[in-house]
Design a protein around this motif. Structure first.
Motif, short mmCIF file in Angstrom:
data_model
loop_
_atom_site.label_atom_id
_atom_site.label_comp_id
_atom_site.label_asym_id
_atom_site.label_seq_id
_atom_site.Cartn_x
_atom_site.Cartn_y
_atom_site.Cartn_z
N VAL A 50 41.06 34.74 39.64
CA VAL A 50 39.64 35.00 39.41
C VAL A 50 39.43 35.16 37.91
O VAL A 50 40.09 35.97 37.27
N VAL A 51 38.52 34.37 37.36
CA VAL A 51 38.24 34.40 35.92
C VAL A 51 36.77 34.75 35.73
O VAL A 51 35.89 34.18 36.39
N GLY A 52 36.49 35.71 34.85
CA GLY A 52 35.10 36.08 34.60
C GLY A 52 34.92 36.74 33.26
O GLY A 52 35.90 37.14 32.61
N GLY A 118 43.38 38.62 38.60
CA GLY A 118 42.15 38.47 37.84
C GLY A 118 42.40 38.41 36.34
O GLY A 118 43.39 38.96 35.84
N LEU A 119 41.50 37.74 35.65
CA LEU A 119 41.58 37.62 34.21
C LEU A 119 40.19 37.65 33.63
O LEU A 119 39.32 36.85 33.99
N ALA A 145 44.31 27.90 42.73
CA ALA A 145 42.86 27.78 42.86
C ALA A 145 42.20 28.79 41.92
O ALA A 145 42.79 29.83 41.62
N LEU A 146 41.00 28.48 41.46
CA LEU A 146 40.26 29.37 40.58
C LEU A 146 38.93 29.77 41.21
O LEU A 146 38.24 28.92 41.79
N LEU A 147 38.60 31.03 41.07
CA LEU A 147 37.26 31.52 41.36
C LEU A 147 36.67 31.92 40.01
O LEU A 147 37.14 32.87 39.38
N VAL A 148 35.69 31.17 39.56
CA VAL A 148 35.17 31.30 38.20
C VAL A 148 33.79 31.95 38.26
O VAL A 148 32.85 31.39 38.82
N MET A 149 33.68 33.13 37.66
CA MET A 149 32.44 33.90 37.69
C MET A 149 31.70 33.78 36.36
O MET A 149 32.33 33.79 35.29
#
Length: 239
Positions: A50-52, A118-119, A145-149
């Motif tokens: 997870v990147v945000g 997370g990052l 996989a990436l979850l990009v916020m």
């Protein structure tokens, strides 16, 4: 190797308890986020990152189990990244707000398909460095996989947090096209200074995605594009 990505907005208002009476106004955005996370699950990744956006204190990395809270928004609600109890390696600090929203989305959809970490990335991070970070994320695990916020501009209307800026609609439209087409080159070329002036918190995370997706051959689909409250919210899925 990047096998899938989901792009979601990160306003705490996505959480109904935070939005209270205004919660129905973002029902369509929540539904689109659920669909995007379904694309991630279908890809059967070995790891989800997870990147945000985050301030310096919240950049992490944040291992699975790191806690987050919405108490700063007046709601007694806690989340954990990846759900469940805190892992022994979980960081002492809390998740930054964007990653707390991501943790809420993952809990809401019952994510259990792969380990999560997370990052947080800072707004000042240059495009070149964002791209390097993305390349590094996918070099570590075969199927990532990436979850990009991140949000688009906050200047779409007179009542928007950043007031009305006539450049905002064009900027958001360009980002929407790039995310919908999985256009890595267009994302890499986003103007960091313009994004800053338009208060677009998603610029750095989107460019991390661009670095991770280079050469992956993914296709994109834009699932949501609107500007409630004068802020551009975009949802996309890449697979």
């Amino acid at each position: 190797m990047l096998v899938a990505a989901a792009v979601c907005p990160c306003p705490p208002l996505l959480v109904p308890e935070v939005a209270t009476g205004a919660a129905p106004e973002l029902d369509a955005a929540r539904a689109a986020c659920t669909d995007a996370l379904g694309v991630l699950a279908a890809a059967r990744p070995d790891r989800l990152v997870v990147v945000g956006p985050a301030e310096q204190s919240g950049r992490g990395p944040h291992p699975q189990g790191t806690r987050g809270s919405f108490r700063g928004f007046g709601v007694d609600l806690d989340v954990r990244l990846g759900g469940g109890r805190a892992a022994p390696a979980a960081s002492d600090g809390e998740l930054p707000p964007a990653l707390a929203v991501a943790a809420w989305l993952l809990e809401r959809t019952g994510w259990s398909d792969a380990p999560v970490e997370g990052l947080g990335v800072g707004e000042p991070l240059a495009a070149e460095r964002c791209i390097e970070v993305g390349e590094g994320l996918v070099a570590q695990v075969e199927r990532t996989a990436l979850l990009v916020m991140g949000d688009a501009s906050a200047c779409r209307t007179l009542k928007a947090p950043g007031y009305l800026d006539e450049r905002a609609a064009g900027f958001d439209a360009a980002v929407a096209r790039a995310l919908g087409a999985a256009d890595v080159t267009a994302l890499k070329g986003l103007d960091a200074e313009l994004a800053y002036e338009l208060k677009a918190s998603g610029r750095a995370p989107w460019q991390v995605l661009a670095g991770a997706a280079e050469g992956a051959g993914l296709g994109g689909s834009l699932l949501y594009d609107d500007a409630p409250y004068g802020v551009g919210y975009l949802v996309a899925a890449w697979s």
